[in-house]
Each structure stands twice: as C-alpha cells, then as structure tokens.
Design a protein around this motif. Sequence first.
Motif, PDB file in Angstrom:
ATOM      1  N   LYS A   1      -4.307  11.910  -8.618  1.00 55.64           N
ATOM      2  CA  LYS A   1      -3.741  10.725  -8.000  1.00 55.64           C
ATOM      3  C   LYS A   1      -2.552  10.394  -8.671  1.00 55.64           C
ATOM      4  O   LYS A   1      -2.055  10.358  -9.483  1.00 55.64           O
ATOM      5  CB  LYS A   1      -4.847   9.503  -8.286  1.00 55.64           C
ATOM      6  CG  LYS A   1      -6.261   9.761  -7.535  1.00 55.64           C
ATOM      7  CD  LYS A   1      -7.036   8.700  -8.232  1.00 55.64           C
ATOM      8  CE  LYS A   1      -8.645   8.951  -8.030  1.00 55.64           C
ATOM      9  NZ  LYS A   1      -9.489   8.219  -8.808  1.00 55.64           N
TER      10      LYS A   1
ATOM     11  N   SER B   1       0.912  -1.183  -0.019  1.00 56.95           N
ATOM     12  CA  SER B   1       0.093   0.055  -0.071  1.00 56.95           C
ATOM     13  C   SER B   1       0.896   1.205  -0.023  1.00 56.95           C
ATOM     14  O   SER B   1       2.008   1.203   0.449  1.00 56.95           O
ATOM     15  CB  SER B   1      -0.988  -0.030   1.251  1.00 56.95           C
ATOM     16  OG  SER B   1      -0.170   0.426   2.309  1.00 56.95           O
ATOM     17  N   LEU B   2       0.370   2.281  -0.540  1.00 57.29           N
ATOM     18  CA  LEU B   2       1.080   3.770  -0.592  1.00 57.29           C
ATOM     19  C   LEU B   2       1.377   4.038   0.840  1.00 57.29           C
ATOM     20  O   LEU B   2       2.551   4.452   0.910  1.00 57.29           O
ATOM     21  CB  LEU B   2       0.338   4.466  -1.274  1.00 57.29           C
ATOM     22  CG  LEU B   2       0.282   4.461  -2.853  1.00 57.29           C
ATOM     23  CD1 LEU B   2      -1.011   5.135  -3.416  1.00 57.29           C
ATOM     24  CD2 LEU B   2       1.411   4.737  -3.551  1.00 57.29           C
ATOM     25  N   ASN B   3       0.241   3.676   1.662  1.00 57.66           N
ATOM     26  CA  ASN B   3       0.632   3.981   3.068  1.00 57.66           C
ATOM     27  C   ASN B   3       1.765   3.478   3.584  1.00 57.66           C
ATOM     28  O   ASN B   3       2.786   3.946   4.382  1.00 57.66           O
ATOM     29  CB  ASN B   3      -0.828   4.117   3.988  1.00 57.66           C
ATOM     30  CG  ASN B   3      -1.252   5.316   3.776  1.00 57.66           C
ATOM     31  OD1 ASN B   3      -0.779   6.271   3.669  1.00 57.66           O
ATOM     32  ND2 ASN B   3      -2.432   5.446   4.416  1.00 57.66           N
TER      33      ASN B   3
ATOM     34  N   LEU C   1      -3.470  10.978   1.248  1.00 58.07           N
ATOM     35  CA  LEU C   1      -3.508   9.832   2.174  1.00 58.07           C
ATOM     36  C   LEU C   1      -3.053  10.044   3.738  1.00 58.07           C
ATOM     37  O   LEU C   1      -2.938   9.011   4.293  1.00 58.07           O
ATOM     38  CB  LEU C   1      -2.411   8.888   1.547  1.00 58.07           C
ATOM     39  CG  LEU C   1      -2.736   8.503   0.129  1.00 58.07           C
ATOM     40  CD1 LEU C   1      -1.764   7.381  -0.490  1.00 58.07           C
ATOM     41  CD2 LEU C   1      -3.991   7.639  -0.052  1.00 58.07           C
TER      42      LEU C   1
ATOM     43  N   PHE D   1       7.546  10.860   2.505  1.00 60.20           N
ATOM     44  CA  PHE D   1       6.361  11.817   2.610  1.00 60.20           C
ATOM     45  C   PHE D   1       5.132  11.054   1.895  1.00 60.20           C
ATOM     46  O   PHE D   1       5.447  10.517   0.836  1.00 60.20           O
ATOM     47  CB  PHE D   1       6.723  13.258   2.079  1.00 60.20           C
ATOM     48  CG  PHE D   1       7.426  13.310   0.742  1.00 60.20           C
ATOM     49  CD1 PHE D   1       8.858  13.745   0.765  1.00 60.20           C
ATOM     50  CD2 PHE D   1       6.949  12.731  -0.382  1.00 60.20           C
ATOM     51  CE1 PHE D   1       9.596  13.663  -0.540  1.00 60.20           C
ATOM     52  CE2 PHE D   1       7.746  12.923  -1.563  1.00 60.20           C
ATOM     53  CZ  PHE D   1       8.892  13.487  -1.592  1.00 60.20           C
TER      54      PHE D   1
END
Lengths: 170, 206
Positions: A100, A26-28, A42, A37
């Motif tokens: 996005k 996941s990007l997070n 998000l 960062f």
Amino acid sequence: MRLHISREGLRAGIAADPELPVEVGSLNSLSESLGMFVPHELVDEPPTHSEPVELRIAFGTLVGLLRRRMGLDIAELAARARVAEEEILEIENRVGLVAKPRTVHHLAGVFGLPAQTLLKLSGATITNDEKFKEAAVRFAAKSGDMSKLTKHEKEALHEYVKFLDSQADG
Amino acid sequence: MKEPVELVDLLNRNTQFFEEAQLYSGLDEKNLIDFETAWKPAFREKLDGATPEEAGRMNLQDAHWQWRDKFAVRDGQLWSRAFALEADELTQGLMFVDVSKFARLETQDRLHLVYVDFLSTAPWNRRGLAENPKYKGVGRIMIATAVSLSIEEGFRGRVGLHALPQSESWYRDICRMTDLGADASYQNLHYFEMTEEQANEFLNGN
C-alpha cells in the motif's frame, strides 16, 4: 466570511511551522485531478500489464535487509513504521505483492529513503526507467539467504541504498 | 461566485520575507487555468511518464475534464465551498470543503463539522518536488480558513479530513488533530478531527 485569526497570528504560525506536506484528498481524486498515474489496486479495471515481479522482489528484499541492518525484528519495524506486522511479513515474503502507498511512505521515513523512489520499487507507482529496473534486478540477484547479513550483502545493500538516494529527484 | 475574503501572508523561503497573498472564497476560470497550465505540467515533469498505451488504460487522457467536472459538480451546491489562495499572480493553494458532514469522535458524535475534501499546494511550493520551494504557509492558512468557516457556520471550529500518507504528521503533530486511524472505507487513509478546544488552540497558536 472572515478569518478568526489575526494576520500576525498566521505569520507567527507559518514562521514556526516545520517543513511538512499538507495535502488532503482521496488518492483517486488527487491522482485523477492531476493526471497522475494511479496505483494498480485503485484502478477500476485491472491493468493488462504489470510492473515486473522482479521490482517487487527487490523491494521485499530491500525491506528485509534494511530491517536486519537496523537490528529490528518484524514487530519492531512495524511499530516504528506504524503499520501492521502482517504487512511487513507479506512485503518481505510474498512475491508479487504490491504494498500500500501509505505503508511504503512510512517505511521510507523509517529507512531514511526517498518515498517516491520506494514507491516505484514497490510497484505502487509505475516507472519506465530501465536503469532503475536493471539496478533492482541486480540487487535482488546479489541478495541471497535472508537469515544473516553477510559482508557481501552488506556491500550490495550499501551500494543499492546509495543508488536509491540518488534517484530522489527522478 | 469568487469573492475576496482577506489579505494574508505567505513566507517566501528564498528571501525569508513575507509576501502578500489574497484568500478567495470560490474559484473562477483563472484558478482552473492555473491548475491546468502551471500545476499539472510541473507535477508531470517530476514524475515518470506512462506510455501512451498505459495512459489510455489508466484514463489519464481525460483527467482534465474530470477535474473540471468535479468543480462543476461542487460549484453552486449548498454543501460545498471552495477556496483559493493567490500570490504573485498565480494560484498557490486550493481547497474544497463539505459542510454537510458529521463528526465521528465519540465526544463529538453526530455534531456538524467542516470536512476538508481536498487541499493542495502548488508544486513549486513543495519540498521533494521543487529544488527551491517558494512559498510556505498555504496549509496553515487553508486550515485556519476551514476552522473559521466552521465557526461561522455554527460548528464551533470542528473540522474533519482524510490526510494523504505524507501529510499525517502535519495534522497529528502540528495541527494537533485527533487521529481516528485508518479508514477502511476511504482507501485506508487516516481520518483526523479537530474539536472545538483543538480549534481554539490552533487559532491561538498554542
């Protein structure tokens, strides 16, 4: 456990593979794990400051000009970039929209521009590079009527694309 | 507990020779230290830094502990497996998988698969981050590992994952996984699945 493929089979595959990224996650989680960062949308808490709107205006302007230079309408660009037409419309016309990250990556591929640089311009990632910001503002200011690509706009676009390419390692 | 799985090979792009690498099941302190002292600085060097105030707002300052917490959460859990690939005395690739999930493809509905939670290759191996990226092959070795684990768990090679945007082409066109499209419940990342047939093709080099 054991691998269900021979060492020779793996070597053959590796030798033949094209040079492509392989990352999953996941990007997070990836961003948090790496201490990178995280794109604003998000982050749980809204940022108390945001990238200058001028950067995102420059991004939308750039997308529109590059699209027209390629002779594409919005539907054709959306198809090539594998994104929704509405997203392209919003990027080109909605001031302040943060695109996005996935969309920016795909547009970078279509336009042949470095993805990391475009992510900075789109506002999906943060930059502290003042030169970068100034160049974006100058470019946006030089680009006027979007209905036709004038000689002046072509020159401005050409120069700005060269600049963005030069930012690939930054 | 970290255990050796098999010796494999990574292609050194600079010499064009294959070099021996060790695939491990499980991680240990060395892998965590390599991530924190070698991977992260290399990533940071390539990215624009945020100001200290911005870093504080975005919670970057305790990312170190978050990563260790993630590993701590997974370590020892029945549903989780971790894999590390080491060469040249450094961690070259990392992977977390989850063996408790189910397939979404209609033809595979509700069958178990190995879900790749996280797969990453060291920054010095990546084009776009390194001027002369070193090793090639981490991705193929790790996916072969996920497929092999799937077979050994009785899932017949089925694998699922959410690819980061830049990686979609690898999974769609090279691994020939099925792209189920953007997953709105997962940051709109594209979700991919590999069926038993696709897994056999991948392992047989087709």
